[in-house]
Design an enzyme around this catalytic site. Structure first.
Site, PDB file in Angstrom:
ATOM      1  N   LYS A 279       0.843  -0.872   0.034  1.00 27.75           N
ATOM      2  CA  LYS A 279      -0.146   0.059  -0.075  1.00 27.75           C
ATOM      3  C   LYS A 279       0.842   1.287   0.025  1.00 27.75           C
ATOM      4  CE  LYS A 279      -3.420   0.039   2.983  1.00 27.75           C
ATOM      5  NZ  LYS A 279      -3.960   0.008   4.324  1.00 27.75           N
ATOM      6  N   HIS A 350      -7.777 -11.261   4.207  1.00 29.32           N
ATOM      7  CA  HIS A 350      -6.959 -10.499   5.133  1.00 29.32           C
ATOM      8  C   HIS A 350      -6.924 -11.538   6.416  1.00 29.32           C
ATOM      9  CE1 HIS A 350      -5.373  -7.048   5.288  1.00 29.32           C
ATOM     10  NE2 HIS A 350      -5.561  -6.558   6.518  1.00 29.32           N
ATOM     11  N   ARG A 353      -3.520 -12.843   7.272  1.00 27.82           N
ATOM     12  CA  ARG A 353      -2.758 -11.636   7.841  1.00 27.82           C
ATOM     13  C   ARG A 353      -2.923 -11.880   9.424  1.00 27.82           C
ATOM     14  NH1 ARG A 353       0.347  -7.623   5.577  1.00 27.82           N
ATOM     15  NH2 ARG A 353       0.378  -5.825   6.695  1.00 27.82           N
ATOM     16  N   HIS A 376       4.336  -2.694   8.369  1.00 35.24           N
ATOM     17  CA  HIS A 376       3.519  -1.706   8.988  1.00 35.24           C
ATOM     18  C   HIS A 376       4.237  -0.359   8.967  1.00 35.24           C
ATOM     19  CE1 HIS A 376       0.504  -4.234  11.111  1.00 35.24           C
ATOM     20  NE2 HIS A 376      -0.001  -4.254   9.831  1.00 35.24           N
ATOM     21  N   TYR A 385      -2.604  -5.730  17.569  1.00 38.75           N
ATOM     22  CA  TYR A 385      -2.479  -7.436  17.864  1.00 38.75           C
ATOM     23  C   TYR A 385      -2.136  -7.616  19.364  1.00 38.75           C
ATOM     24  CZ  TYR A 385      -2.850  -7.549  12.977  1.00 38.75           C
ATOM     25  OH  TYR A 385      -3.193  -7.424  11.524  1.00 38.75           O
TER      26      TYR A 385
END
Length: 405
Positions: A279, A350, A353, A376, A385
């Site tokens: 992204k 997703h 992931r 990230h 998380y």
């Protein structure tokens, strides 16, 4: 004498070239025969209907798909029963029209409908000043079109109008409230940059509360993930391709968009690594696990069509082209679940992931390591998380003050 329009010279030659094109696109013999026959039928119908080829539109294709056949072609005549026949006719006619337009035998179809100059300028502003990707520009412009007429002239724009539009859109799509508000704020900033409205309107947006840590990420335990991988067979080209995609999702935690954009040149077999541009549009190198590399190699050698295409994953049926979007990767995951009779687990690409991040944390990895694997840019993104390891959180949780609940 009845005048019959005939604005394509040597139509028989065009039909022969069309058959050659189908062969070059690696269609099967049965498909080539079907498409060639459908093109000839469509050509006969156009002639009988006294149409000029350059006047043929989608409306005429729909009429052809449902007509009661009395065309001078050697085929079964009459009205088709069910919906499969009209669908086949429509598909064959559209494909032949596309071939004629691509070869410039016919003019291209009508261009996109007229778009306001402000929207065109907004797209250019997003690309030049914000560095937005094509997908983001498309998403933002589509949202602006929904309420563009409600804004009125930029000089008359006020805080009440902005708040009314934001409140209305939030009511329609409550789950996308922050995104919608961000898009409207972006458009107001564009107007401010052009001097068309008051700069103070950038602060006229109502506060949007977003509880990012309100729920747990959906994930699957390690046994479930391994069971999904084990259910992937390798008997057909589709199964070989799908297993390679599932392993990329499960072992490296790639996004569906990462896999969709993956290219053959992104695999470094000598170094055993994978180049991924996600992204952020910033290339990253990830280690290539042995089973993932074996699955990709098996796909390239046994299942990938021999075509000149740089994308790694393509369709296994002709025409052999890349997927249209990352949504097709999610569709592949759904079909893998269906083939393996896997039920009662979170769906979507997703989820793998989230499952990888959860498994790493419970194995003792730190948030920094998880963020590195998931690529990230901000530690705050990885922090969601931290709450999935419930046994670890129970060890640090303090007793409730006062009497027992």
């Amino acid at each position: 004498m009845v005048a019959v329009p005939d604005d394509i010279d040597h139509l028989d030659t065009a039909l022969a070239d069309y058959a050659t094109f189908l062969v070059q696109e690696h269609y099967s013999a049965a498909s080539i025969k079907s498409y060639r026959s459908e093109a000839a039928h469509f050509a006969a119908w156009v002639r009988v209907s006294r149409l000029r080829w350059q006047d043929v539109t989608d409306k005429h294709v729909a009429l052809y798909a449902g007509h009661s056949c009395r065309c001078p072609v050697y085929r079964k005549r009459g009205t088709l029963i069910g919906h499969h026949g009209p669908l086949r006719r429509s598909k064959g006619a559209r494909r032949f029209l596309g071939f004629l337009r691509d070869r410039q035998i016919l003019p291209q179809a009508e261009s996109q409908p007229y778009e306001d100059e402000d929207l065109t300028a907004y797209k250019a502003w997003l690309k030049a000043h914000c560095g937005s990707s094509a997908a983001t520009i498309r998403r933002y412009s589509d949202e602006v079109k929904r309420w563009y007429l409600l804004l009125g002239p930029p000089s008359d724009l006020d805080a009440a109008t902005i708040r009314r539009i934001v409140s209305h859109r939030i009511t329609e799509v409550p789950g996308s409230a922050p995104t919608v508000a961000g898009i409207i704020r972006s458009y107001v900033r564009f107007l401010v940059s052009r001097g068309e409205c008051d700069a103070a309107l950038q602060h006229a947006f109502p506060p949007i509360r977003r509880y990012r840590l309100g729920t747990l990420p959906r994930y699957m335990d390690e046994a479930t993930v391994e069971g999904i991988i084990a259910s992937c067979k390798t008997d057909t080209a589709v199964e070989i391709r799908d297993k390679a995609i599932i392993l990329l999702l499960a072992r490296l935690g790639l996004r569906a968009g990462d896999i969709w954009q993956l290219r053959l040149a992104d695999i470094d077999w000598n170094e055993g690594c994978l180049r991924v541009c996600g992204k952020s549009r910033r290339p990253d190198r990830l280690p290539l696990p042995q089973d993932v590399g074996d699955a990709i190699l098996d796909y390239i050698e046994r299942a990938r069509p021999p075509i000149d295409e740089e994308r790694l994953f393509v369709r296994v049926q002709p025409p052999f082209r890349p997927f249209n979007s990352s949504a097709e990767i999610a569709g592949i995951v759904a079909r893998v679940f269906h083939r393996g009779a896997i039920e009662g687990v979170p769906t979507g690409a997703h989820t793998f992931r989230h499952s990888l991040a959860t498994r790493m944390l419970r194995a003792g990895a730190g948030l920094e390591s998880v963020g590195t694997i998931l690529r990230h840019r901000s530690p705050a993104t990885t922090a969601i998380y931290a709450k999935v390891d419930v046994p670890m959180l129970l060890k640090v949780a303090q007793d409730w003050p006062g009497d027992a609940a």
